[in-house]
Design an enzyme around this catalytic site. Structure first.
Site, PDB file in Angstrom:
ATOM      1  CG  ASP A   1      29.893 -41.403   5.123  1.00 58.75           C
ATOM      2  OD1 ASP A   1      28.677 -41.256   4.868  1.00 58.75           O
ATOM      3  OD2 ASP A   1      30.471 -40.780   6.028  1.00 58.75           O
TER       4      ASP A   1
HETATM    5  C1  BGC Z   1      27.756 -39.029   7.214  1.00 59.28           C
HETATM    6  C2  BGC Z   1      27.281 -40.396   7.660  1.00 59.28           C
HETATM    7  C3  BGC Z   1      25.833 -40.564   7.324  1.00 59.28           C
HETATM    8  C4  BGC Z   1      25.656 -40.353   5.822  1.00 59.28           C
HETATM    9  C5  BGC Z   1      24.229 -40.499   5.361  1.00 59.28           C
HETATM   10  C6  BGC Z   1      27.414 -38.738   5.767  1.00 59.28           C
HETATM   11  O1  BGC Z   1      27.669 -37.411   5.442  1.00 59.28           O
HETATM   12  O2  BGC Z   1      29.146 -38.935   7.385  1.00 59.28           O
HETATM   13  O3  BGC Z   1      27.512 -40.560   9.027  1.00 59.28           O
HETATM   14  O4  BGC Z   1      25.383 -41.820   7.725  1.00 59.28           O
HETATM   15  O5  BGC Z   1      26.069 -39.038   5.488  1.00 59.28           O
HETATM   16  O6  BGC Z   1      23.453 -39.433   5.788  1.00 59.28           O
END
Ligand code: BGC
Length: 789
Positions: free
Chosen positions: A220
């Site tokens: 993530d």
């Molecule tokens: C979120 C993800 C997301 C990523 C990119 C993170 O803060 O948990 O679900 O895909 O950011 O934006």
């Protein structure tokens, strides 16, 4: 490739892109959120939905898509998303999200399908197949044990082995086994003491070796804890890439023998395979506008399929076309159709509920009735009450406003805003003809339900949601959505209500697998609306149940369903298995099959559902295997988890049922599970103790240190100032502003080391360490460390 080049390939080039190596003909990939649309950012990037993104179709969010229970529809939507990704030169869509709704309070529930792992897994697999059919990749997220937003980057989810295998992992498992997603995204949190990014058992032993995952694991955004451990664990691609912050460390680790180059080669290979699989998109569609128009219609169809009719007293609905209406509620005019955070999509078109009524040429008056901010506004309220016409039917649009649910923080109440409840009460005193349309991405308390004749729950229904709501109210389309999460009578009835979010840093999942209907059923607690519930304008009869054994533990369950009511419609047939043996503890029943049927009035259809060993088995932590207990199993077919229409039973051979040596709570569910109970299923663990001044580490957040350190107090105030400047109207901190609140949680309450990953620039690892040393009062040590290589 040289060692340096290989290490470099394993982290992103920029916020959304991987690195290109033209000398080896390796192109860059573009990864993009959704997942209920494509959030392609061409300008400034962010992972919280703040900066602009290109216009793409905003489909309903996963909670509504879940409520369709329609695998074919999810595949269709997946395909549409895949096509839009191609149009926008996106190679991988960051979704679907399949985390379990452990509590209705979790701020991000609107991004997840269900409280049930089987349903989530099946729907995710259907969606993934659709996307990947187009050549676009997906990223199933957030793996694993991420069921809260509070301290999501540092919390430690303590989950016992059975709950993990039977409840928190199966949605991922089904998605992987049935759809082979191109990537899996690890979560931010720790699972049983180890960060997901470093978790070898999770990322390699379970994901690859047991389930046969062949794709790449990515982090993530900013989730990389320890890159060296990450390589060893099987974490392939670090995003967004931290501008090479880890590269030198990894290089040194290989040279010193601490990390084998083979680990890096393995990740490089997987990333190259990912590139090979997703980089070469087919030709773009000739007419993009036409495609977006078609997808808008698909978004409308999805919203129609997931709208849940919660109440319909004496067939108050559908409306007739000539009915005079008084429409009340700011949300009717200013729709809330998606959630705040990284999934935020910039829609190609947007229709409110009022637009929907206009499409039908409805004869209506409109009053806002309340403000979206949870503040009383007597003027709006009184104008609405005074405006209600004598013989008009009143439609009031209510539900959760933005500040109530978002990525980044959890909810604290299951109530809808007070100003709306007040409006409902006043309306009920004025007229008996009130219909509620409810919006919001997660379960709410509905004590006001008795004040309305009918209620249609539209969740977060995407850009065409306003049109779909009107379609359902007028009966152009018959409601067929079914809840995928239980609506409790009150928050305090939820098993973990008294401890969820109380100490978010270390989170013993005391209730084990008993959440949602798995808890309410067995604890014998009444609920407002059970899992699987949803009304229709027609009725369905179930009969002719036959259970045929194919092999020892394999069955095909056949039944006939007839639409014996006045209109065409769709029914979701739900199959639950209920183990009758008294050995291993477990829920009273669990969903193990379902089918959505479209039946014209009078039509009869046969349904066949398969059951296999896993439909009956429990996970045995000792043998690390799935076991079946010998004895009786009920096969229950119903229209909801509480409305079982047909029943049969089968006898299975297996191990002799033996009661597990755990505390009684897991057999009786009486009262609230204690920590002592939990230890009987989990084992002992060391309680987390927040380090005080002198013992702060880069694992602590600015928020955690601010009250003990002058430096971090100033730092915190600086963060507040900077965020307020870009989010609030007057540039002052405002915790009632959803963007301000979300950003503050993200920027100030994560381990401070993540700042080096998400905002590389001034805040390097070295400088962050210095700040922490200074806050500890270790000036000499700090500067010495700072100036030593
Ligand atoms: C979120 C993800 C997301 C990523 C990119 C993170 O803060 O948990 O679900 O895909 O950011 O934006």
């Amino acid at each position: 490739m040289s060692l340096e080049e290989k290490i470099a390939l394993c982290s992103g080039a920029s916020f959304w892109m991987t690195k290109a190596f033209p000398q080896y003909e390796i192109p860059a990939l573009f990864l993009s959120d959704g997942p209920h649309g494509i959030r392609k950012q061409e300008g400034e990037a962010d992972h919280l939905g703040l900066n602009a993104s290109v216009q793409t179709t905003c489909f309903p969010t996963a909670s509504l898509l879940g409520a369709t229970w329609d695998e074919a529809l999810l595949t269709e939507i997946g395909e549409a998303l895949g096509r839009e990704a191609i149009q926008e030169d996106v190679n991988v869509i960051l979704g679907p999200g399949v985390n379990m709704k452990r509590s209705p309070l979790s701020g991000r529930n609107f991004e997840y399908f269900s409280e049930d792992p089987y349903l989530s897994g099946k729907l995710a697999a259907s969606w993934i197949k659709g996307v990947q059919r187009t050549g676009t990749g997906v990223s199933v997220k957030h793996f694993a044990g991420n069921s809260q937003e509070a301290k999501r980057m540092s919390s430690d989810s303590l989950i016992d082995e059975r709950a993990l295998r039977e409840y928190y992992l199966p949605a991922f498992e089904i998605a992987v086994k049935e759809a082979q997603p191109a990537t899996v995204m690890c979560s931010y949190n720790k699972l049983n003491g180890t960060y997901a990014s470093d978790h070898r058992e999770l990322l390699t032993d379970i994901l690859r070796e047991e389930w046969g995952f062949t794709g790449a694991v990515i982090t993530d955004w900013g989730a990389m804890n320890n890159r060296i451990e990450g390589f060893k664990a099987g974490l392939d691609l670090e995003m967004p890439g931290s501008k090479g912050a880890f590269d030198e460390l990894v290089h040194q680790a290989v040279l010193s023998g601490q990390l084998s180059e083979a680990n890096i080669d393995q990740s490089v290979l997987r990333i190259l395979q990912l590139i090979e699989r997703t980089a070469n998109h087919p030709e773009k569609q000739g007419n993009a506008q036409q495609m977006y128009n078609q997808h808008h219609e698909l978004a409308r169809k999805a919203a129609q399929g997931g709208g849940v009719l919660l109440k319909n007293e004496n067939s108050f609905l559908p409306l007739s076309k000539d009915q005079r209406l008084s429409v009340i509620g700011k949300l009717a005019e200013q729709p809330r159709y998606q959630g705040t955070g990284s999934s935020l999509v910039n829609p190609t078109q947007i229709y409110s509920f009022l637009d929907g009524l206009e499409q039908y040429g409805a004869d209506f008056s409109f009053f806002a009735g309340y403000e979206l901010e949870d503040a009383e506004n007597e003027e709006l309220l009184e104008a609405a009450i005074a405006g209600v016409e004598q013989d008009a039917t009143v439609i009031v649009v209510i539900g959760l406003t933005e500040i109530y649910e978002s990525e980044g923080f959890d909810r604290t109440t299951l109530s809808i805003p007070n100003n709306q409840i007040r409006l409902l009460s006043r309306l009920a005193e004025t007229t008996g003809n009130v219909i509620a349309i409810m919006v919001g991405g997660s379960a709410v308390e509905t004590p006001w339900m008795e004040k309305v004749r009918a209620c249609l729950h539209m969740q977060l229904s995407g850009q065409a949601g306003g049109l779909a709501a009107a379609d359902l109210l007028y009966g152009t389309v018959n409601p067929s959505g079914k809840l995928t999460e239980t609506f409790p009578l009150r928050l305090s009835d939820v098993v973990n209500a008294s401890y969820y979010g109380v100490d978010p840093k270390q989170v013993p999942y005391r209730e084990s697998m008993f959440t949602g209907y798995r808890y309410f059923d067995k604890a014998g607690k009444n609920v407002a609306f059970p899992f699987g519930f949803g009304l229709s304008y027609t009725t369905f009869a179930y009969d002719q149940l036959q259970v045929e054994r194919l092999k020892d533990n394999e069955f095909v369950v056949r039944l006939e369903v007839t639409n014996n009511g006045p209109s065409d419609g769709a029914e979701v047939v739900q199959l639950y298995v209920s183990r009758q043996t008294q050995g291993a503890y477990g829920p009273l029943k669990e969903l193990k099959g379902f089918a959505k049927l479209f039946l014209t009035s009078g039509e009869r259809q046969s349904v066949a559902l398969q059951l296999d060993k896993r439909s009956f088995a429990f996970y045995d932590p000792d043998s690390r295997d799935w076991l079946v207990e010998q004895g009786e199993y009920k096969i229950l077919l119903g229209s909801s988890s509480a409305d079982i229409r047909l029943e049969s039973s089968v006898h299975l051979e297996g191990i002799t049922p033996e009661k597990s040596a755990v505390n009684e709570w897991y057999y009786t569910l009486e009262g609230i599970p204690s920590l002592k109970d939990f230890k009987s299923v989990y084992g002992d663990f060391k309680p987390f103790i927040m380090p005080g001044k002198g013992r702060f580490t880069v694992e602590c957040s600015v928020f955690e240190m601010k009250d003990h350190s002058f430096i971090f107090k100033q730092f915190y105030k600086a963060i507040e100032r900077v965020i307020a400047k870009s989010t609030t109207a007057d540039g002052k901190p405002d915790y009632a502003n959803v963007h301000f609140k979300m950003l503050m949680a993200s920027a100030s309450d994560n381990p401070i080391r993540t700042m080096a990953l998400l905002s590389p620039g001034f805040l390097t690892f070295r400088r962050i360490q210095l700040l922490v040393d200074l806050a500890n009062g270790h000036w000499i040590k700090g500067f010495r460390r700072f100036f030593t290589k």
